[in-house]
Design an enzyme around this catalytic site. Structure first.
Site, PDB file in Angstrom:
ATOM      1  N   GLY A 182      81.368  41.209  47.418  1.00  0.00           N
ATOM      2  CA  GLY A 182      81.496  42.728  46.864  1.00  0.00           C
ATOM      3  C   GLY A 182      81.647  43.457  48.002  1.00  0.00           C
TER       4      GLY A 182
ATOM      5  N   GLU B 220      75.731  45.977  52.053  1.00  0.00           N
ATOM      6  CA  GLU B 220      75.884  45.454  50.629  1.00  0.00           C
ATOM      7  C   GLU B 220      76.606  46.374  49.737  1.00  0.00           C
ATOM      8  OE1 GLU B 220      74.792  43.445  48.487  1.00  0.00           O
ATOM      9  OE2 GLU B 220      72.799  42.729  48.475  1.00  0.00           O
ATOM     10  N   ASP B 221      77.283  45.841  48.872  1.00  0.00           N
ATOM     11  CA  ASP B 221      78.085  46.628  47.877  1.00  0.00           C
ATOM     12  C   ASP B 221      77.352  47.536  46.984  1.00  0.00           C
ATOM     13  OD1 ASP B 221      77.249  44.293  46.625  1.00  0.00           O
ATOM     14  OD2 ASP B 221      79.000  43.880  45.641  1.00  0.00           O
TER      15      ASP B 221
ATOM     16  N   ASP C 219      71.452  46.665  42.495  1.00  0.00           N
ATOM     17  CA  ASP C 219      71.122  46.774  41.098  1.00  0.00           C
ATOM     18  C   ASP C 219      69.743  46.664  40.708  1.00  0.00           C
ATOM     19  OD1 ASP C 219      72.060  47.110  38.231  1.00  0.00           O
ATOM     20  OD2 ASP C 219      72.506  45.165  38.128  1.00  0.00           O
ATOM     21  N   THR C 220      69.246  45.493  40.223  1.00  0.00           N
ATOM     22  CA  THR C 220      67.915  45.113  39.884  1.00  0.00           C
ATOM     23  C   THR C 220      67.079  45.083  41.355  1.00  0.00           C
ATOM     24  OG1 THR C 220      68.171  42.657  40.087  1.00  0.00           O
ATOM     25  CG2 THR C 220      68.435  43.758  37.836  1.00  0.00           C
ATOM     26  N   GLY C 221      67.930  44.776  42.323  1.00  0.00           N
ATOM     27  CA  GLY C 221      67.513  44.448  43.676  1.00  0.00           C
ATOM     28  C   GLY C 221      66.875  43.227  43.875  1.00  0.00           C
TER      29      GLY C 221
ATOM     30  N   THR D 166      68.567  40.408  44.331  1.00  0.00           N
ATOM     31  CA  THR D 166      69.398  39.845  45.815  1.00  0.00           C
ATOM     32  C   THR D 166      68.954  40.460  46.940  1.00  0.00           C
ATOM     33  OG1 THR D 166      71.300  39.875  44.106  1.00  0.00           O
ATOM     34  CG2 THR D 166      71.865  39.847  46.679  1.00  0.00           C
TER      35      THR D 166
ATOM     36  N   PHE E 253      78.380  49.718  34.460  1.00  0.00           N
ATOM     37  CA  PHE E 253      78.890  48.623  35.327  1.00  0.00           C
ATOM     38  C   PHE E 253      80.188  49.098  35.982  1.00  0.00           C
ATOM     39  CE2 PHE E 253      80.985  44.842  36.129  1.00  0.00           C
ATOM     40  CZ  PHE E 253      80.076  43.912  36.338  1.00  0.00           C
TER      41      PHE E 253
ATOM     42  N   ASP F 214      83.671  43.666  41.583  1.00  0.00           N
ATOM     43  CA  ASP F 214      84.532  42.755  40.325  1.00  0.00           C
ATOM     44  C   ASP F 214      83.868  42.833  38.977  1.00  0.00           C
ATOM     45  OD1 ASP F 214      82.395  40.920  40.921  1.00  0.00           O
ATOM     46  OD2 ASP F 214      83.463  39.535  39.918  1.00  0.00           O
TER      47      ASP F 214
ATOM     48  N   ARG G 187      88.944  43.962  42.306  1.00  0.00           N
ATOM     49  CA  ARG G 187      88.094  44.191  43.390  1.00  0.00           C
ATOM     50  C   ARG G 187      89.200  45.155  44.278  1.00  0.00           C
ATOM     51  NH1 ARG G 187      83.530  41.033  44.441  1.00  0.00           N
ATOM     52  NH2 ARG G 187      83.624  38.811  43.328  1.00  0.00           N
TER      53      ARG G 187
HETATM   54  P1  IMP Z   1      70.909  42.617  42.035  1.00  0.00           P
HETATM   55  O1  IMP Z   1      70.701  42.912  40.675  1.00  0.00           O
HETATM   56  O2  IMP Z   1      70.555  43.994  42.946  1.00  0.00           O
HETATM   57  O3  IMP Z   1      70.334  41.449  42.539  1.00  0.00           O
HETATM   58  O4  IMP Z   1      72.537  42.676  42.054  1.00  0.00           O
HETATM   59  C1  IMP Z   1      73.385  41.619  42.077  1.00  0.00           C
HETATM   60  C2  IMP Z   1      74.650  41.591  42.225  1.00  0.00           C
HETATM   61  O5  IMP Z   1      75.251  41.987  41.067  1.00  0.00           O
HETATM   62  C3  IMP Z   1      75.110  42.686  43.370  1.00  0.00           C
HETATM   63  O6  IMP Z   1      75.390  42.346  44.486  1.00  0.00           O
HETATM   64  C4  IMP Z   1      76.577  42.777  42.561  1.00  0.00           C
HETATM   65  O7  IMP Z   1      77.523  41.785  43.198  1.00  0.00           O
HETATM   66  C5  IMP Z   1      76.529  42.513  41.216  1.00  0.00           C
HETATM   67  N1  IMP Z   1      76.481  43.962  40.671  1.00  0.00           N
HETATM   68  C6  IMP Z   1      75.393  44.502  40.075  1.00  0.00           C
HETATM   69  N2  IMP Z   1      75.892  45.880  39.263  1.00  0.00           N
HETATM   70  C7  IMP Z   1      77.415  45.595  39.340  1.00  0.00           C
HETATM   71  C8  IMP Z   1      78.356  46.601  38.984  1.00  0.00           C
HETATM   72  O8  IMP Z   1      77.934  47.588  38.289  1.00  0.00           O
HETATM   73  N3  IMP Z   1      79.632  46.185  39.138  1.00  0.00           N
HETATM   74  C9  IMP Z   1      79.848  44.963  39.829  1.00  0.00           C
HETATM   75  N4  IMP Z   1      78.965  44.294  40.128  1.00  0.00           N
HETATM   76  C10 IMP Z   1      77.651  44.448  40.130  1.00  0.00           C
HETATM   77 MG    MG Z   2      76.964  41.783  45.815  1.00  0.00          MG
END
Ligand code: IMP
Ligand code: MG
Length: 179
Positions: free
Chosen positions: A44, A99-100, A103-105, A107, A153, A160, A166
């Site tokens: 990402g 980081e790209d 989201d939930t945090g 990762t 989203f 992606d 992408r």
């Molecule tokens: P997390 O929920 O913070 O662990 O995010 C996990 C991963 O989900 C991110 O690094 C992205 O690769 C993917 N992701 C979360 N939200 C989006 C979105 O809106 N578009 C595309 N990928 C997303």
């Molecule tokens: Mg990512």
């Protein structure tokens, strides 16, 4: 019912470029006299990392890591695991995780824990996008954030949906319409 995908523009290429320049200016000020390891998260962050790194003036080493999260609809806790670990020594170095999107945090929480365990001199996070309304993990505030966005989203500029979109030069919301 068949769904049609539509992309609603959210951040133009120009707006992203201007913000990436601002982030790089701040990073250049904060890291004067230091060298940086830019650690990008694949896939990402590949475009963000390429653009940001070319605006950074400090001596820089580039590395990438790759993680997958395995969601389970029955559990709110997603499991994060490495597909590719960092390939350079991090101990005693100034690591800036690129980081790209946060989201939930989950990762980022996992990566912060892992990278701290490698004993860097410092660890900071530069995230292009942040969706604070979706946060589940308890996390320190990222040091550098490009844009806070609503709970949508988004795709493009590295992000992606099923590996597509992408390469879009802008960021847009992916919308599913009934046809
Ligand atoms: P997390 O929920 O913070 O662990 O995010 C996990 C991963 O989900 C991110 O690094 C992205 O690769 C993917 N992701 C979360 N939200 C989006 C979105 O809106 N578009 C595309 N990928 C997303
Ligand atoms: Mg990512």
């Amino acid at each position: 019912m068949t769904k049609k995908e539509r992309i609603e523009p959210l951040l133009t290429a120009e707006k992203i470029d201007a913000r990436v320049s601002e982030l790089a200016d701040q990073i250049n000020k904060d890291y004067v006299g230091k060298s940086i390891i830019l650690m990008g998260t694949l896939k990402g962050a590949y475009i963000f990392m390429a653009d940001l790194s070319r605006k950074i003036t400090a001596p820089t080493e580039i590395d990438c890591l790759k993680v997958s999260s395995y969601g389970d609809s029955t559990s709110p806790i997603s499991q994060v695991a490495f597909d590719q670990k960092p390939s350079i020594e991090l101990e005693g170095k100034h690591v800036l995780l690129v980081e790209d999107i946060v989201d939930t945090g989950h990762t980022l929480a996992y990566l912060r824990r892992y990278l701290e365990s490698r004993k860097p001199a410092s660890l900071k996070v530069c995230a292009l996008l942040d969706k604070p309304s979706r946060r589940e993990a308890v996390l320190p505030e990222s040091e550098y954030i490009g844009f806070q966005i609503p709970d949508a989203f988004v795709v493009g500029y590295g992000l992606d949906f099923n590996q597509r979109y992408r390469n879009l030069p802008f960021i847009g919301e992916l919308i599913f319409e009934d046809i």
